[in-house]
Design an enzyme around this catalytic site. Structure first.
Site, mmCIF file in Angstrom:
data_model
loop_
_atom_site.group_PDB
_atom_site.id
_atom_site.type_symbol
_atom_site.label_atom_id
_atom_site.label_comp_id
_atom_site.label_asym_id
_atom_site.label_seq_id
_atom_site.Cartn_x
_atom_site.Cartn_y
_atom_site.Cartn_z
ATOM 1 N N ASP A 13 -39.237 -10.200 48.402
ATOM 2 C CA ASP A 13 -39.967 -10.433 49.651
ATOM 3 C C ASP A 13 -41.470 -10.215 49.490
ATOM 4 O OD1 ASP A 13 -37.440 -10.792 50.896
ATOM 5 O OD2 ASP A 13 -37.259 -8.623 51.057
ATOM 6 N N LYS A 16 -43.386 -14.806 47.667
ATOM 7 C CA LYS A 16 -43.369 -15.771 46.552
ATOM 8 C C LYS A 16 -43.343 -17.208 47.062
ATOM 9 C CE LYS A 16 -39.689 -13.911 44.765
ATOM 10 N NZ LYS A 16 -39.606 -12.673 45.539
ATOM 11 N N GLY A 40 -34.715 -15.806 50.271
ATOM 12 C CA GLY A 40 -35.182 -16.549 51.434
ATOM 13 C C GLY A 40 -36.673 -16.682 51.312
ATOM 14 N N HIS A 41 -37.144 -17.885 51.109
ATOM 15 C CA HIS A 41 -38.578 -18.091 50.977
ATOM 16 C C HIS A 41 -39.108 -18.757 52.239
ATOM 17 C CE1 HIS A 41 -38.425 -17.851 46.302
ATOM 18 N NE2 HIS A 41 -38.255 -16.704 46.889
ATOM 19 N N GLN A 225 -35.891 -12.812 44.349
ATOM 20 C CA GLN A 225 -35.835 -11.351 44.407
ATOM 21 C C GLN A 225 -37.071 -10.767 43.700
ATOM 22 O OE1 GLN A 225 -32.474 -12.856 43.282
ATOM 23 N NE2 GLN A 225 -32.424 -13.181 45.470
HETATM 24 P P1 IMP Z 1 -27.155 -9.156 46.701
HETATM 25 O O1 IMP Z 1 -28.176 -9.869 45.887
HETATM 26 O O2 IMP Z 1 -26.785 -9.877 47.973
HETATM 27 O O3 IMP Z 1 -25.961 -8.722 45.914
HETATM 28 O O4 IMP Z 1 -27.838 -7.775 47.212
HETATM 29 C C1 IMP Z 1 -28.172 -6.725 46.333
HETATM 30 C C2 IMP Z 1 -29.466 -6.044 46.752
HETATM 31 O O5 IMP Z 1 -30.552 -6.940 46.533
HETATM 32 C C3 IMP Z 1 -29.536 -5.651 48.236
HETATM 33 O O6 IMP Z 1 -30.290 -4.460 48.367
HETATM 34 C C4 IMP Z 1 -30.282 -6.805 48.858
HETATM 35 O O7 IMP Z 1 -30.922 -6.425 50.056
HETATM 36 C C5 IMP Z 1 -31.277 -7.118 47.760
HETATM 37 N N1 IMP Z 1 -31.747 -8.508 47.781
HETATM 38 C C6 IMP Z 1 -31.077 -9.603 47.371
HETATM 39 N N2 IMP Z 1 -31.832 -10.703 47.527
HETATM 40 C C7 IMP Z 1 -33.008 -10.286 48.008
HETATM 41 C C8 IMP Z 1 -34.238 -10.968 48.336
HETATM 42 O O8 IMP Z 1 -34.392 -12.185 48.178
HETATM 43 N N3 IMP Z 1 -35.233 -10.175 48.805
HETATM 44 C C9 IMP Z 1 -35.111 -8.831 48.926
HETATM 45 N N4 IMP Z 1 -34.007 -8.167 48.637
HETATM 46 C C10 IMP Z 1 -32.963 -8.880 48.172
#
Ligand code: IMP
Length: 431
Positions: A13, A16, A40-41, A225
């Protein structure tokens, strides 16, 4: 021309989407190489906002080719819905403009069910996943029981794949998690349907990219991420299930490491994180609330409020090392406007020692006390500033302090969500 990788230096977040959208103007190809619709961009174009979860942000530029690499996990339903939303937004996506790797793994209904059921069972110790089935899909990939995009194009092979895995998945779902089982015929039907719709987009991303690079075309790799959510280098186990660092741009797309020219690290002017896990500079007071409100810090995928805190340079400096960063892009500097003072963590005190990076052990990170440097804040609106020298003196000092501590130049400074609300210090494609 060049290949540039854009990576988040924090916990995701970092903004990007905007930077990728901006740099796409200089690129011919834009590729994603890891993650899935957990990302999510958010993009704002001509005052209109769109959030993309799977399609590379470059899709909004009509003449660019977007690629979804083998390292991405694809939820086909989400991708098709996204293509529909893009169409409604005025962006028709023809197959010449979007190539999905036949090798990419597919998020299946049992992945989502298992993700949610597991988190529910963990209670307080849950990771706080996005619930999109990301972890279980990557598990199947590594366990060699996954479904890949090419399986969706061939009924017999998808049936064989499902027959091989569904017994075990349904056993887990029904006997361990007390959920309804998944029906093979229904899944087969649904996913073959997605396969028919996606077939025109399926291709060989690795060959396409290598050809583009050989032809001296500009390629942008869009990380999802952030560095500290990397499954190896992040704050494990509070991480995502893929490698989010720049090195994975190669594995996740099928190019060699000698092909990368420059890596840009995106850092927000403060720190946020969603979900569980350690966060040494987290704020629980009105300043944290101010940042959350002014920065619109609510998850673009799940809508969850993001945890907010001061900028942590230990986190950013780790990212410089882990990604081989060549320059930084600073985002959301405008969000700090109005704060009487701003702080930067430049190290930690932990168990009597001074550290300048995150330790490996979760329990030790939790004992880290940030060492702060404090700077005067600024009141001026930054959103119309287009040159570094025109920033208010206090904002300039803040940016210079970051640059000096991290030891890298800024290529971009973003002062608002719009494409034009940006100070371009140096074009990363010209590095
Ligand atoms: P998962 O990727 O859904 O398995 O989540 C694992 C961890 O990564 C959690 O703490 C999510 O909130 C975090 N996470 C996954 N994708 C994002 C992102 O795009 N931005 C911020 N945090 C993320």
């Amino acid at each position: 021309m060049a290949t540039v990788v854009v990576i988040g230096t924090q916990w995701g977040d970092e903004g990007k989407g905007k930077v990728v959208d901006l740099l796409t103007a200089r690129a011919d190809y834009v590729a994603r190489f890891q993650g899935g619709n957990n990302a999510g961009h958010t993009l704002v174009v001509a005052g209109k906002k769109i959030i993309l979860h799977l399609t590379p942000s470059g899709i909004l530029h009509p003449d660019k080719v977007c690629l979804i690499g083998n390292g991405v996990v694809v939820d086909p339903k989400v991708l098709l819905e996204e293509l529909d939303r893009l169409q409604a937004f005025g962006v028709a996506v023809a197959p010449e403009r979007l190539v999905i790797s036949a090798y990419a793994h597919v998020i299946m209904p049992y992945h989502r069910l298992l993700d949610l059921a597991r988190e529910a069972r963990k209670g307080h110790s849950k990771i706080g996943t996005t619930g999109r089935g990301i972890g279980p899909c990557y598990e199947d990939k590594v366990a060699r029981t996954g479904v890949r995009i090419h399986h969706l194009l061939d009924e017999a092979s998808l049936r064989r794949r499902l027959e091989a895995v569904l017994d075990e998945k349904n056993f887990l779902l029904t006997h361990y998690y007390r959920q309804e089982p998944v029906d093979l015929e229904a899944v087969l039907d649904e996913y073959l349907g997605y396969g028919r719709l996606l077939a025109p987009f399926v291709g060989d991303v690795s060959t396409c990219l290598n050809r583009a690079i050989a032809e001296n075309r500009a390629v942008l790799f869009e990380g999802a991420q952030g560095t500290h959510l990397d499954v190896d280098h992040g704050t494990y186990p509070f991480v995502t299930s893929s490698n989010t660092v720049a090195g994975n741009a190669c594995c996740g797309s099928g190019i060699g490491p000698t092909k990368i020219d420059h890596v840009v690290g995106i850092m927000k002017a403060y720190t946020t994180r969603v979900g569980g896990g350690p966060f040494p500079t987290e704020l629980f007071d009105t300043t944290g609330e101010h940042i959350r409100t002014c920065g619109g810090e609510f998850g673009s995928t799940t809508g969850r409020p993001r945890r907010c805190g001061w900028l942590d340079l230990c986190v950013v400096k780790d990212a410089v090392r882990l990604n081989g960063l060549g320059s930084l892009a600073l985002t959301k500097l405008d969000v700090l406007t109005g704060l009487p003072v701003v702080r930067i963590a430049v190290g930690y005190r932990c168990d009597g020692a001074v550290l300048d990076g995150l330790p490996a052990e979760m329990e030790r990170i939790e004992r880290c006390e940030p060492i702060y440097e404090e700077f005067p804040g600024w009141e001026e609106d930054l959103r119309s500033v287009r040159r570094f020298d025109d920033l208010p003196a206090a904002a300039r000092r803040y940016v210079e302090a970051i640059r000096d501590h991290v030891g890298l130049p800024f290529s971009i400074i973003s002062v608002g969500p719009g494409r034009e609300e940006t100070i371009v210090v140096k074009d990363p494609f010209a590095s």
